[in-house]
Scaffold this motif. Structure first.
Motif, PDB file in Angstrom:
ATOM      1  N   ARG A 130      38.972 -50.946  -3.670  1.00  0.00           N
ATOM      2  CA  ARG A 130      39.164 -52.018  -3.065  1.00  0.00           C
ATOM      3  C   ARG A 130      39.191 -53.527  -4.087  1.00  0.00           C
ATOM      4  O   ARG A 130      39.773 -54.302  -4.077  1.00  0.00           O
ATOM      5  N   GLU A 131      38.572 -53.178  -5.156  1.00  0.00           N
ATOM      6  CA  GLU A 131      38.568 -53.945  -6.133  1.00  0.00           C
ATOM      7  C   GLU A 131      39.664 -54.231  -6.902  1.00  0.00           C
ATOM      8  O   GLU A 131      40.444 -55.358  -7.337  1.00  0.00           O
ATOM      9  N   PHE A 132      40.656 -52.919  -7.093  1.00  0.00           N
ATOM     10  CA  PHE A 132      41.860 -53.038  -7.900  1.00  0.00           C
ATOM     11  C   PHE A 132      42.742 -53.684  -6.847  1.00  0.00           C
ATOM     12  O   PHE A 132      43.400 -54.629  -7.318  1.00  0.00           O
ATOM     13  N   ALA A 133      42.802 -53.341  -5.705  1.00  0.00           N
ATOM     14  CA  ALA A 133      43.762 -54.041  -4.616  1.00  0.00           C
ATOM     15  C   ALA A 133      43.536 -55.523  -4.553  1.00  0.00           C
ATOM     16  O   ALA A 133      44.222 -56.381  -4.569  1.00  0.00           O
ATOM     17  N   ARG A 134      41.960 -56.103  -4.336  1.00  0.00           N
ATOM     18  CA  ARG A 134      41.691 -57.477  -4.687  1.00  0.00           C
ATOM     19  C   ARG A 134      42.378 -58.150  -5.821  1.00  0.00           C
ATOM     20  O   ARG A 134      43.037 -59.157  -5.864  1.00  0.00           O
ATOM     21  N   ALA A 135      42.277 -57.509  -7.052  1.00  0.00           N
ATOM     22  CA  ALA A 135      42.555 -58.224  -8.078  1.00  0.00           C
ATOM     23  C   ALA A 135      43.996 -58.243  -8.221  1.00  0.00           C
ATOM     24  O   ALA A 135      44.755 -59.210  -8.655  1.00  0.00           O
ATOM     25  N   LEU A 136      44.774 -57.186  -7.614  1.00  0.00           N
ATOM     26  CA  LEU A 136      46.085 -57.232  -7.641  1.00  0.00           C
ATOM     27  C   LEU A 136      46.731 -58.286  -6.674  1.00  0.00           C
ATOM     28  O   LEU A 136      47.762 -58.802  -7.152  1.00  0.00           O
ATOM     29  N   ALA A 137      46.302 -58.410  -5.744  1.00  0.00           N
ATOM     30  CA  ALA A 137      46.532 -59.501  -4.809  1.00  0.00           C
ATOM     31  C   ALA A 137      46.530 -60.838  -5.209  1.00  0.00           C
ATOM     32  O   ALA A 137      47.436 -61.756  -5.159  1.00  0.00           O
ATOM     33  N   GLU A 138      45.413 -61.190  -6.088  1.00  0.00           N
ATOM     34  CA  GLU A 138      45.227 -62.405  -6.683  1.00  0.00           C
ATOM     35  C   GLU A 138      46.299 -62.612  -7.794  1.00  0.00           C
ATOM     36  O   GLU A 138      46.799 -63.739  -7.860  1.00  0.00           O
ATOM     37  N   ARG A 139      46.833 -61.440  -8.550  1.00  0.00           N
ATOM     38  CA  ARG A 139      47.430 -61.622  -9.591  1.00  0.00           C
ATOM     39  C   ARG A 139      49.023 -62.083  -8.924  1.00  0.00           C
ATOM     40  O   ARG A 139      49.918 -62.741  -9.370  1.00  0.00           O
ATOM     41  N   LEU A 140      49.375 -61.193  -7.675  1.00  0.00           N
ATOM     42  CA  LEU A 140      50.523 -61.377  -7.113  1.00  0.00           C
ATOM     43  C   LEU A 140      50.903 -62.715  -6.582  1.00  0.00           C
ATOM     44  O   LEU A 140      51.811 -63.399  -6.660  1.00  0.00           O
ATOM     45  N   SER A 141      49.688 -63.294  -6.093  1.00  0.00           N
ATOM     46  CA  SER A 141      49.628 -64.715  -5.474  1.00  0.00           C
ATOM     47  C   SER A 141      49.984 -65.767  -6.658  1.00  0.00           C
ATOM     48  O   SER A 141      50.598 -66.789  -6.106  1.00  0.00           O
ATOM     49  N   ALA A 142      49.794 -65.340  -7.676  1.00  0.00           N
ATOM     50  CA  ALA A 142      49.992 -66.611  -8.864  1.00  0.00           C
ATOM     51  C   ALA A 142      51.258 -66.507  -9.776  1.00  0.00           C
ATOM     52  O   ALA A 142      51.386 -67.397 -10.556  1.00  0.00           O
ATOM     53  N   LEU A 143      51.916 -65.300  -9.420  1.00  0.00           N
ATOM     54  CA  LEU A 143      53.152 -65.214 -10.263  1.00  0.00           C
ATOM     55  C   LEU A 143      54.219 -65.892 -10.063  1.00  0.00           C
ATOM     56  O   LEU A 143      54.508 -66.212  -8.850  1.00  0.00           O
ATOM     57  N   PRO A 144      54.829 -66.204 -10.885  1.00  0.00           N
ATOM     58  CA  PRO A 144      55.979 -67.140 -10.763  1.00  0.00           C
ATOM     59  C   PRO A 144      57.388 -66.416 -10.564  1.00  0.00           C
ATOM     60  O   PRO A 144      57.247 -65.162 -10.614  1.00  0.00           O
ATOM     61  N   PRO A 145      58.438 -67.242 -10.006  1.00  0.00           N
ATOM     62  CA  PRO A 145      59.690 -66.304  -9.647  1.00  0.00           C
ATOM     63  C   PRO A 145      60.145 -65.819 -10.820  1.00  0.00           C
ATOM     64  O   PRO A 145      59.835 -66.233 -12.028  1.00  0.00           O
ATOM     65  N   GLY A 146      60.716 -64.621 -10.612  1.00  0.00           N
ATOM     66  CA  GLY A 146      61.087 -63.928 -11.810  1.00  0.00           C
ATOM     67  C   GLY A 146      60.276 -62.690 -12.396  1.00  0.00           C
ATOM     68  O   GLY A 146      60.643 -61.899 -13.255  1.00  0.00           O
ATOM     69  N   ALA A 147      58.871 -63.030 -12.084  1.00  0.00           N
ATOM     70  CA  ALA A 147      58.212 -62.242 -12.498  1.00  0.00           C
ATOM     71  C   ALA A 147      58.078 -60.629 -12.018  1.00  0.00           C
ATOM     72  O   ALA A 147      58.717 -60.624 -10.879  1.00  0.00           O
ATOM     73  N   GLU A 148      57.701 -59.832 -12.796  1.00  0.00           N
ATOM     74  CA  GLU A 148      57.765 -58.285 -12.273  1.00  0.00           C
ATOM     75  C   GLU A 148      56.467 -57.652 -12.597  1.00  0.00           C
ATOM     76  O   GLU A 148      55.648 -57.859 -13.568  1.00  0.00           O
ATOM     77  N   VAL A 149      56.165 -56.672 -11.516  1.00  0.00           N
ATOM     78  CA  VAL A 149      54.756 -55.946 -11.834  1.00  0.00           C
ATOM     79  C   VAL A 149      55.362 -54.490 -11.662  1.00  0.00           C
ATOM     80  O   VAL A 149      55.973 -54.076 -10.761  1.00  0.00           O
ATOM     81  N   VAL A 195      55.569 -47.545  -8.753  1.00  0.00           N
ATOM     82  CA  VAL A 195      55.960 -48.698  -7.804  1.00  0.00           C
ATOM     83  C   VAL A 195      56.242 -49.891  -8.636  1.00  0.00           C
ATOM     84  O   VAL A 195      55.481 -50.463  -9.545  1.00  0.00           O
ATOM     85  N   TYR A 196      57.082 -50.811  -7.852  1.00  0.00           N
ATOM     86  CA  TYR A 196      57.505 -52.085  -8.725  1.00  0.00           C
ATOM     87  C   TYR A 196      57.577 -53.006  -7.991  1.00  0.00           C
ATOM     88  O   TYR A 196      57.962 -53.041  -6.801  1.00  0.00           O
ATOM     89  N   VAL A 197      57.346 -54.417  -8.424  1.00  0.00           N
ATOM     90  CA  VAL A 197      57.469 -55.473  -7.591  1.00  0.00           C
ATOM     91  C   VAL A 197      58.077 -56.695  -8.179  1.00  0.00           C
ATOM     92  O   VAL A 197      57.858 -56.896  -9.572  1.00  0.00           O
ATOM     93  N   GLU A 198      59.078 -57.345  -7.688  1.00  0.00           N
ATOM     94  CA  GLU A 198      59.631 -58.536  -8.367  1.00  0.00           C
ATOM     95  C   GLU A 198      59.607 -59.706  -7.299  1.00  0.00           C
ATOM     96  O   GLU A 198      59.674 -59.461  -6.397  1.00  0.00           O
ATOM     97  N   VAL A 199      59.202 -60.857  -8.213  1.00  0.00           N
ATOM     98  CA  VAL A 199      59.000 -61.973  -7.322  1.00  0.00           C
ATOM     99  C   VAL A 199      60.432 -62.720  -7.399  1.00  0.00           C
ATOM    100  O   VAL A 199      61.056 -63.118  -8.540  1.00  0.00           O
ATOM    101  N   ARG A 200      60.892 -62.844  -6.576  1.00  0.00           N
ATOM    102  CA  ARG A 200      62.274 -63.510  -6.104  1.00  0.00           C
ATOM    103  C   ARG A 200      62.185 -65.087  -6.282  1.00  0.00           C
ATOM    104  O   ARG A 200      61.158 -65.629  -6.181  1.00  0.00           O
ATOM    105  N   THR A 201      63.433 -65.601  -6.388  1.00  0.00           N
ATOM    106  CA  THR A 201      63.386 -67.407  -6.754  1.00  0.00           C
ATOM    107  C   THR A 201      62.604 -68.072  -5.440  1.00  0.00           C
ATOM    108  O   THR A 201      62.065 -69.336  -5.555  1.00  0.00           O
ATOM    109  N   ASP A 202      62.843 -67.289  -4.120  1.00  0.00           N
ATOM    110  CA  ASP A 202      62.403 -67.842  -3.102  1.00  0.00           C
ATOM    111  C   ASP A 202      60.814 -67.704  -2.806  1.00  0.00           C
ATOM    112  O   ASP A 202      60.361 -68.061  -1.916  1.00  0.00           O
ATOM    113  N   GLY A 203      60.176 -67.011  -3.741  1.00  0.00           N
ATOM    114  CA  GLY A 203      58.758 -66.418  -3.541  1.00  0.00           C
ATOM    115  C   GLY A 203      58.727 -65.199  -3.099  1.00  0.00           C
ATOM    116  O   GLY A 203      57.457 -64.707  -3.029  1.00  0.00           O
ATOM    117  N   ARG A 204      59.478 -64.625  -2.415  1.00  0.00           N
ATOM    118  CA  ARG A 204      59.163 -63.428  -1.667  1.00  0.00           C
ATOM    119  C   ARG A 204      59.423 -62.226  -2.663  1.00  0.00           C
ATOM    120  O   ARG A 204      59.715 -62.233  -3.839  1.00  0.00           O
TER     121      ARG A 204
END
Length: 359
Positions: free
Chosen positions: A38-57, A75-84
């Motif tokens: 739960r703590e991991f998921a919570r911390a990950l959500a906070e980091r994802l919300s603050a990432l700029p476009p182009g960032a990758e996890v 697993v990989y996540v990329e923040v697109r230019t539109d924020g998605r």
């Protein structure tokens, strides 16, 4: 972990969960593990919300800690230019036999919200998922459940993560619970490397005259967290490191003293002007190394000087090449054809290099 589903250790009885739950002394342990996720998921959500476009996890189940051998679940996540968010998860195409997801595991992935490989544009041989910018908590929970329930991570401490901007530079921030940062892990490896070389020095060897090949083996084995005698070395004396669907070789040359970190990214590819232009463009964007085509094979190479050898330079070359080769072989294969070294259904490459291990 079974041969078909990475969820349970070999030999574990089917009813192991009920046994654990029936034992009072383990009840608190289960609660602590649940809380850690739960703590991991919570911390990950906070980091994802603050990432700029182009960032990758990138989240990876550490194979050296989890005992998954050649299998790397990520697993990989990329923040697109539109924020998605564009999320991808490793599929069977890059998993070795014996560690691929069975039908139940694939069904679990779909139930979580992943689309099968190739369904989402750009997903290739990976599971795909696109998520709105305002659903970071839901995405974080989904990624956590993927690593835990499908890929079999017993605890977030078994995960290694990297969070980078569009230029590949680490983005500082709060830790993801008990998961380990790739940046911190690199520092740990550097410390271990210094200790390993110090032990060699204490044994009476001068680092300036120590055989270059021996120093290279020490560096690579330290990075892989493996004993020297467990390194995969082929008949040519090259150290083999498997990186997803690609293979990376580390070769020591004597005259002049040089360490070549290279990979046959694609074999049996048709040389065309478009291919040469593409390789030139990619080489110009690379901070180190080059890409070229020879003998119907696309090669990636990063040389490291053997004279006044610097272990950190080799570490950087190996880290760059393992990530580069695994990404480029898929991208270039989709555009120019040819064969990947470990491509699903592809024929083996022309060389005899067949063994290897994941970094």
């Amino acid at each position: 972990m079974t041969a078909d589903h990475p969820s349970a250790p070999p030999g574990t009885p089917v009813h192991h969960e009920s046994i654990l739950l029936d034992e009072p002394s383990t009840a608190d342990l289960r609660a602590k593990v649940t809380q850690a996720w739960r703590e991991f998921a919570r911390a990950l959500a906070e980091r994802l919300s603050a990432l700029p476009p182009g960032a990758e996890v990138a989240l990876t189940l550490d194979p050296t800690a989890s005992g998954t051998d050649d299998a790397v679940y990520s697993v990989y996540v990329e923040v697109r230019t539109d924020g998605r968010f564009a999320a991808r998860a490793v599929g069977n195409a890059t998993l070795p036999s014996g560690y691929r997801l069975d039908r139940a595991a694939v069904a679990d992935m779909v139930a979580l919200g992943w689309s099968p490989p190739g369904v989402v544009d750009g997903s290739g041989d990976q599971f795909g998922l696109d998520s709105p910018a305002d659903e970071a908590p839901r995405l974080a929970a989904l990624l956590s459940r993927t690593m835990r329930d499908v890929y079999g991570a017993p605890h977030p401490a078994f995960l290694v993560y990297a969070i980078e901007d569009g230029k590949g530079e680490p983005i500082p921030g709060e830790a993801l619970g008990t998961a380990r940062s790739e940046t911190n892990l690199a520092r740990e490896i550097g410390t271990e490397l210094e200790k390993a070389l110090a032990v060699t020095d204490e044994a009476g060897a001068d680092t300036e005259v120590l055989d270059l090949a021996e120093r290279v083996r020490t560096v690579v084995s330290t990075m892989l967290k493996s004993d020297l005698d467990r390194l995969q070395v082929d008949s040519d004396g090259d150290i083999n490191i498997r990186a997803g669907s690609a293979m990376v070789f580390v070769r020591v040359r004597d005259n002049p003293p040089l360490v070549d970190v290279f990979s046959p990214v694609l074999t049996e590819v048709e040389p065309t002007e478009r291919l040469y232009v593409k390789l030139s463009e990619l080489t110009n964007r690379m901070p180190i190394g080059r890409l070229y085509c020879a003998d119907d094979t696309v090669w990636a190479s990063i040389p490291v000087f053997g004279r006044n050898f610097q272990p950190t330079h080799l570490m950087l070359a190996v880290q760059v090449m393992t990530g580069l080769a695994d990404e480029l072989d898929d991208r270039l294969h989709g555009e120019f054809g040819g064969k990947r070294f470990f491509g699903e259904g592809d024929k083996p490459g022309r060389g005899e290099h067949r063994t290897g291990m994941y970094l």
